[in-house]
Design a protein around this motif. Sequence first.
Motif, PDB file in Angstrom:
ATOM      1  N   PHE A  50       0.899  -1.141  -0.132  1.00  0.00           N
ATOM      2  CA  PHE A  50      -0.120   0.226   0.074  1.00  0.00           C
ATOM      3  C   PHE A  50       0.880   1.404   0.057  1.00  0.00           C
ATOM      4  CE2 PHE A  50      -2.978   2.948   2.098  1.00  0.00           C
ATOM      5  CZ  PHE A  50      -3.766   2.962   1.125  1.00  0.00           C
ATOM      6  N   ALA A  51       1.760   1.262   0.937  1.00  0.00           N
ATOM      7  CA  ALA A  51       2.790   2.410   0.808  1.00  0.00           C
ATOM      8  C   ALA A  51       3.608   2.790  -0.627  1.00  0.00           C
ATOM      9  CB  ALA A  51       3.882   2.275   1.814  1.00  0.00           C
ATOM     10  N   ALA A  52       3.845   1.618  -1.118  1.00  0.00           N
ATOM     11  CA  ALA A  52       4.664   1.867  -2.459  1.00  0.00           C
ATOM     12  C   ALA A  52       3.608   2.216  -3.305  1.00  0.00           C
ATOM     13  CB  ALA A  52       4.923   0.365  -2.862  1.00  0.00           C
ATOM     14  N   GLY A  53       2.518   1.897  -3.413  1.00  0.00           N
ATOM     15  CA  GLY A  53       1.424   2.244  -4.508  1.00  0.00           C
ATOM     16  C   GLY A  53       1.029   3.558  -4.331  1.00  0.00           C
ATOM     17  N   ILE A  79       9.607  10.275  -2.094  1.00  0.00           N
ATOM     18  CA  ILE A  79       8.451  10.192  -1.098  1.00  0.00           C
ATOM     19  C   ILE A  79       8.871   8.884  -0.334  1.00  0.00           C
ATOM     20  CG2 ILE A  79       6.025   9.925  -0.450  1.00  0.00           C
ATOM     21  CD1 ILE A  79       5.588  11.117  -3.228  1.00  0.00           C
ATOM     22  N   ASP A  80       8.946   9.351   1.089  1.00  0.00           N
ATOM     23  CA  ASP A  80       8.944   8.277   2.178  1.00  0.00           C
ATOM     24  C   ASP A  80       7.756   8.015   2.506  1.00  0.00           C
ATOM     25  OD1 ASP A  80      11.726   7.798   1.873  1.00  0.00           O
ATOM     26  OD2 ASP A  80      12.371   9.576   2.986  1.00  0.00           O
ATOM     27  N   ALA A  81       6.991   6.877   2.312  1.00  0.00           N
ATOM     28  CA  ALA A  81       5.528   6.342   2.683  1.00  0.00           C
ATOM     29  C   ALA A  81       5.661   5.504   4.131  1.00  0.00           C
ATOM     30  CB  ALA A  81       4.694   6.159   1.837  1.00  0.00           C
ATOM     31  N   GLU A  82       4.848   5.713   4.913  1.00  0.00           N
ATOM     32  CA  GLU A  82       4.828   4.874   6.107  1.00  0.00           C
ATOM     33  C   GLU A  82       3.387   4.567   6.473  1.00  0.00           C
ATOM     34  OE1 GLU A  82       6.419   7.564   8.736  1.00  0.00           O
ATOM     35  OE2 GLU A  82       8.456   6.899   8.617  1.00  0.00           O
ATOM     36  N   GLN A  93      -6.892  -1.084  12.318  1.00  0.00           N
ATOM     37  CA  GLN A  93      -6.852   0.111  11.596  1.00  0.00           C
ATOM     38  C   GLN A  93      -5.739   0.631  11.013  1.00  0.00           C
ATOM     39  OE1 GLN A  93      -9.748   2.277  11.536  1.00  0.00           O
ATOM     40  NE2 GLN A  93      -8.699   3.619  10.168  1.00  0.00           N
ATOM     41  N   LEU A  94      -5.615   1.434  10.097  1.00  0.00           N
ATOM     42  CA  LEU A  94      -4.494   1.993   9.318  1.00  0.00           C
ATOM     43  C   LEU A  94      -4.192   3.397   9.722  1.00  0.00           C
ATOM     44  CD1 LEU A  94      -4.461   0.331   5.755  1.00  0.00           C
ATOM     45  CD2 LEU A  94      -3.298  -0.365   7.744  1.00  0.00           C
ATOM     46  N   GLN A  95      -3.073   3.901   9.644  1.00  0.00           N
ATOM     47  CA  GLN A  95      -2.777   5.098   9.301  1.00  0.00           C
ATOM     48  C   GLN A  95      -1.481   5.513   8.751  1.00  0.00           C
ATOM     49  OE1 GLN A  95      -2.269   6.348  13.594  1.00  0.00           O
ATOM     50  NE2 GLN A  95      -0.063   6.119  13.633  1.00  0.00           N
ATOM     51  N   ALA A  96      -1.508   6.717   8.112  1.00  0.00           N
ATOM     52  CA  ALA A  96      -0.218   6.696   7.212  1.00  0.00           C
ATOM     53  C   ALA A  96       0.264   8.098   7.108  1.00  0.00           C
ATOM     54  CB  ALA A  96      -0.662   6.537   5.696  1.00  0.00           C
ATOM     55  N   ARG A  97       1.736   8.084   6.394  1.00  0.00           N
ATOM     56  CA  ARG A  97       2.279   9.365   6.794  1.00  0.00           C
ATOM     57  C   ARG A  97       3.024   9.327   5.201  1.00  0.00           C
ATOM     58  NH1 ARG A  97       2.655   7.143  10.941  1.00  0.00           N
ATOM     59  NH2 ARG A  97       4.504   6.024  10.718  1.00  0.00           N
ATOM     60  N   PRO A 122      -5.808   9.230  -6.363  1.00  0.00           N
ATOM     61  CA  PRO A 122      -6.825   8.678  -6.198  1.00  0.00           C
ATOM     62  C   PRO A 122      -6.701   7.831  -4.887  1.00  0.00           C
ATOM     63  CG  PRO A 122      -6.038   8.245  -8.535  1.00  0.00           C
ATOM     64  CD  PRO A 122      -5.104   9.303  -7.950  1.00  0.00           C
ATOM     65  N   TYR A 123      -5.445   7.701  -4.365  1.00  0.00           N
ATOM     66  CA  TYR A 123      -5.333   6.969  -3.168  1.00  0.00           C
ATOM     67  C   TYR A 123      -5.549   7.898  -2.024  1.00  0.00           C
ATOM     68  CZ  TYR A 123      -2.607   2.754  -4.832  1.00  0.00           C
ATOM     69  OH  TYR A 123      -2.382   1.705  -5.423  1.00  0.00           O
TER      70      TYR A 123
END
Length: 138
Positions: A50-53, A79-82, A93-97, A122-123
């Motif tokens: 999910f982070a990569a996409g 972009i560094d996605a977490e 649950q998810l959370q993201a940065r 879209p994400y």
Amino acid sequence: MNVLDTVLYTGKTHTVGGREGHARSDDGQLDVALSPPGSRRAGTNPEQLFAAGWSACFEGAMGIAARKLRIGLPAETAIDAEVDLGTVGEGYQLQARLNISLPGLEAQQAQAIVDEAHRTCPYSKATRGNIDVRVRLT
């Protein structure tokens, strides 16, 4: 809920075994072993995918935003996605940065690109109002 006017692409995968299984796309371009987060087993997990996409899609949205704003997107854009998996009460649950680097741009220009990308990606749209999301320039 909005229904698409035109379908531009459909990603298709076949997954068996869940978090301890295997996923493969219909065209064979994605072929990965899956393993639980933090395990020592070979493979990736849904949070990493999910982070990569999301980060790849978001960077594409930044490119569109930069062109719209007539600003050159730096070649070193990154972009560094977490994506965190956790619990709320008894549920998951998810959370993201998304930590975004746009080296060489003025802060105002960089923020305008990020804001427009977050509005149109879209994400970002799919997660808006559903999980805690932090988008910041680094």
